[in-house]
Design a protein around this motif. Structure first.
Motif, PDB file in Angstrom:
ATOM      1  N   ASP A  39       9.621  14.507 -13.043  1.00  0.00           N
ATOM      2  CA  ASP A  39       9.459  13.559 -14.154  1.00  0.00           C
ATOM      3  C   ASP A  39       9.118  14.293 -15.446  1.00  0.00           C
ATOM      4  N   LYS A  40       8.193  15.240 -15.364  1.00  0.00           N
ATOM      5  CA  LYS A  40       7.818  16.024 -16.541  1.00  0.00           C
ATOM      6  C   LYS A  40       9.014  16.808 -17.069  1.00  0.00           C
ATOM      7  N   LEU A  41       9.791  17.357 -16.140  1.00  0.00           N
ATOM      8  CA  LEU A  41      10.975  18.121 -16.540  1.00  0.00           C
ATOM      9  C   LEU A  41      11.971  17.228 -17.273  1.00  0.00           C
ATOM     10  N   ARG A  42      12.190  16.007 -16.773  1.00  0.00           N
ATOM     11  CA  ARG A  42      13.102  15.089 -17.445  1.00  0.00           C
ATOM     12  C   ARG A  42      12.605  14.750 -18.852  1.00  0.00           C
ATOM     13  N   VAL A  43      11.304  14.565 -18.993  1.00  0.00           N
ATOM     14  CA  VAL A  43      10.730  14.277 -20.312  1.00  0.00           C
ATOM     15  C   VAL A  43      10.954  15.462 -21.249  1.00  0.00           C
ATOM     16  N   LEU A  44      10.717  16.668 -20.748  1.00  0.00           N
ATOM     17  CA  LEU A  44      10.895  17.865 -21.581  1.00  0.00           C
ATOM     18  C   LEU A  44      12.355  18.051 -21.981  1.00  0.00           C
ATOM     19  N   ILE A  45      13.265  17.771 -21.065  1.00  0.00           N
ATOM     20  CA  ILE A  45      14.696  17.883 -21.381  1.00  0.00           C
ATOM     21  C   ILE A  45      15.065  16.874 -22.469  1.00  0.00           C
ATOM     22  N   ALA A  46      14.551  15.654 -22.353  1.00  0.00           N
ATOM     23  CA  ALA A  46      14.823  14.636 -23.376  1.00  0.00           C
ATOM     24  C   ALA A  46      14.260  15.065 -24.730  1.00  0.00           C
ATOM     25  N   GLU A  47      13.048  15.610 -24.724  1.00  0.00           N
ATOM     26  CA  GLU A  47      12.460  16.089 -25.976  1.00  0.00           C
ATOM     27  C   GLU A  47      13.285  17.220 -26.572  1.00  0.00           C
ATOM     28  N   GLU A  48      13.772  18.114 -25.712  1.00  0.00           N
ATOM     29  CA  GLU A  48      14.592  19.221 -26.190  1.00  0.00           C
ATOM     30  C   GLU A  48      15.869  18.700 -26.854  1.00  0.00           C
ATOM     31  N   ARG A  49      16.496  17.699 -26.242  1.00  0.00           N
ATOM     32  CA  ARG A  49      17.714  17.117 -26.832  1.00  0.00           C
ATOM     33  C   ARG A  49      17.409  16.497 -28.193  1.00  0.00           C
ATOM     34  N   ASN A  50      16.267  15.808 -28.275  1.00  0.00           N
ATOM     35  CA  ASN A  50      15.897  15.195 -29.550  1.00  0.00           C
ATOM     36  C   ASN A  50      15.677  16.244 -30.629  1.00  0.00           C
ATOM     37  N   VAL A  51      15.049  17.346 -30.260  1.00  0.00           N
ATOM     38  CA  VAL A  51      14.823  18.434 -31.220  1.00  0.00           C
ATOM     39  C   VAL A  51      16.158  19.041 -31.641  1.00  0.00           C
ATOM     40  N   GLU A  52      17.059  19.234 -30.686  1.00  0.00           N
ATOM     41  CA  GLU A  52      18.370  19.794 -31.020  1.00  0.00           C
ATOM     42  C   GLU A  52      19.130  18.862 -31.970  1.00  0.00           C
ATOM     43  N   ARG A  53      19.051  17.551 -31.702  1.00  0.00           N
ATOM     44  CA  ARG A  53      19.724  16.593 -32.583  1.00  0.00           C
ATOM     45  C   ARG A  53      19.133  16.657 -33.987  1.00  0.00           C
ATOM     46  N   ALA A  54      17.814  16.739 -34.054  1.00  0.00           N
ATOM     47  CA  ALA A  54      17.156  16.803 -35.358  1.00  0.00           C
ATOM     48  C   ALA A  54      17.542  18.092 -36.084  1.00  0.00           C
ATOM     49  N   ALA A  55      17.634  19.190 -35.325  1.00  0.00           N
ATOM     50  CA  ALA A  55      17.970  20.480 -35.923  1.00  0.00           C
ATOM     51  C   ALA A  55      19.412  20.515 -36.415  1.00  0.00           C
ATOM     52  N   THR A  56      20.291  19.766 -35.763  1.00  0.00           N
ATOM     53  CA  THR A  56      21.699  19.761 -36.165  1.00  0.00           C
ATOM     54  C   THR A  56      22.011  18.566 -37.037  1.00  0.00           C
ATOM     55  N   GLY A  57      21.016  18.059 -37.740  1.00  0.00           N
ATOM     56  CA  GLY A  57      21.217  16.926 -38.640  1.00  0.00           C
ATOM     57  C   GLY A  57      22.251  17.231 -39.703  1.00  0.00           C
ATOM     58  N   GLY A  58      22.306  18.481 -40.161  1.00  0.00           N
ATOM     59  CA  GLY A  58      23.306  18.887 -41.138  1.00  0.00           C
ATOM     60  C   GLY A  58      24.707  18.732 -40.588  1.00  0.00           C
ATOM     61  N   GLY A  59      24.872  19.015 -39.331  1.00  0.00           N
ATOM     62  CA  GLY A  59      26.172  18.829 -38.683  1.00  0.00           C
ATOM     63  C   GLY A  59      26.569  17.364 -38.686  1.00  0.00           C
ATOM     64  N   ARG A  60      25.590  16.515 -38.551  1.00  0.00           N
ATOM     65  CA  ARG A  60      25.846  15.068 -38.573  1.00  0.00           C
ATOM     66  C   ARG A  60      26.300  14.652 -39.968  1.00  0.00           C
ATOM     67  N   LEU A  61      25.663  15.202 -40.979  1.00  0.00           N
ATOM     68  CA  LEU A  61      26.050  14.891 -42.354  1.00  0.00           C
ATOM     69  C   LEU A  61      27.480  15.335 -42.619  1.00  0.00           C
ATOM     70  N   GLU A  62      27.820  16.523 -42.152  1.00  0.00           N
ATOM     71  CA  GLU A  62      29.185  17.022 -42.337  1.00  0.00           C
ATOM     72  C   GLU A  62      30.184  16.116 -41.635  1.00  0.00           C
ATOM     73  N   ALA A  63      29.832  15.666 -40.436  1.00  0.00           N
ATOM     74  CA  ALA A  63      30.725  14.778 -39.702  1.00  0.00           C
ATOM     75  C   ALA A  63      30.907  13.455 -40.443  1.00  0.00           C
ATOM     76  N   LEU A  64      29.825  12.936 -41.007  1.00  0.00           N
ATOM     77  CA  LEU A  64      29.911  11.684 -41.764  1.00  0.00           C
ATOM     78  C   LEU A  64      30.743  11.861 -43.040  1.00  0.00           C
ATOM     79  N   GLU A  65      30.590  13.003 -43.692  1.00  0.00           N
ATOM     80  CA  GLU A  65      31.382  13.271 -44.902  1.00  0.00           C
ATOM     81  C   GLU A  65      32.868  13.371 -44.559  1.00  0.00           C
ATOM     82  N   LYS A  66      33.178  13.999 -43.446  1.00  0.00           N
ATOM     83  CA  LYS A  66      34.568  14.110 -43.007  1.00  0.00           C
ATOM     84  C   LYS A  66      35.130  12.727 -42.683  1.00  0.00           C
ATOM     85  N   GLU A  67      34.316  11.918 -42.028  1.00  0.00           N
ATOM     86  CA  GLU A  67      34.735  10.559 -41.694  1.00  0.00           C
ATOM     87  C   GLU A  67      34.968   9.739 -42.963  1.00  0.00           C
TER      88      GLU A  67
END
Length: 109
Positions: A39-67
């Motif tokens: 259970d703890k491992l699943r929580v940590l994996i979810a947190e890691e994904r959230n951090v990665e998403r937050a870190a790649t926010g610029g990539g999201r902006l680029e994708a939105l600009e392209k769209e």
């Protein structure tokens, strides 16, 4: 009871049932512990994904600009198509009006 007494004697232990129950409890504790760790491992994996998403926010902006660019291109193409269809409609209306006038003129003769 005699069965367990004989097993106790054969195995050289004071109470085999007690040992079996103790082992079952130990296995249950281990399973529970493993479950908690999973259970703890699943929580940590979810947190890691959230951090990665937050870190790649610029990539999201680029994708939105392209769209956005693609949507603007689509709008421009659709506007051109609409204009062409309106021109064709006007031409057809002119043809129908001319044909109706010709029919009216023929009827009058």
């Amino acid at each position: 009871k005699r069965h367990f007494a004989r097993l106790n004697q054969e195995l050289g232990v004071p109470d085999i049932r007690s040992l079996m129950l103790q082992e079952q409890r130990q296995r249950k504790r281990w399973r529970d512990n493993v479950q908690q760790l999973e259970d703890k491992l699943r929580v940590l994996i979810a947190e890691e994904r959230n951090v990665e998403r937050a870190a790649t926010g610029g990539g999201r902006l680029e994708a939105l600009e392209k769209e956005l660019k693609q949507h603007r291109t689509d709008i421009e193409e659709n506007s051109k198509r609409q204009q062409r269809l309106e021109e064709l409609e006007a031409e057809r209306l002119a043809q129908v009006t001319a044909s109706a006038a010709a029919v009216s003129e023929l009827r009058l003769k």
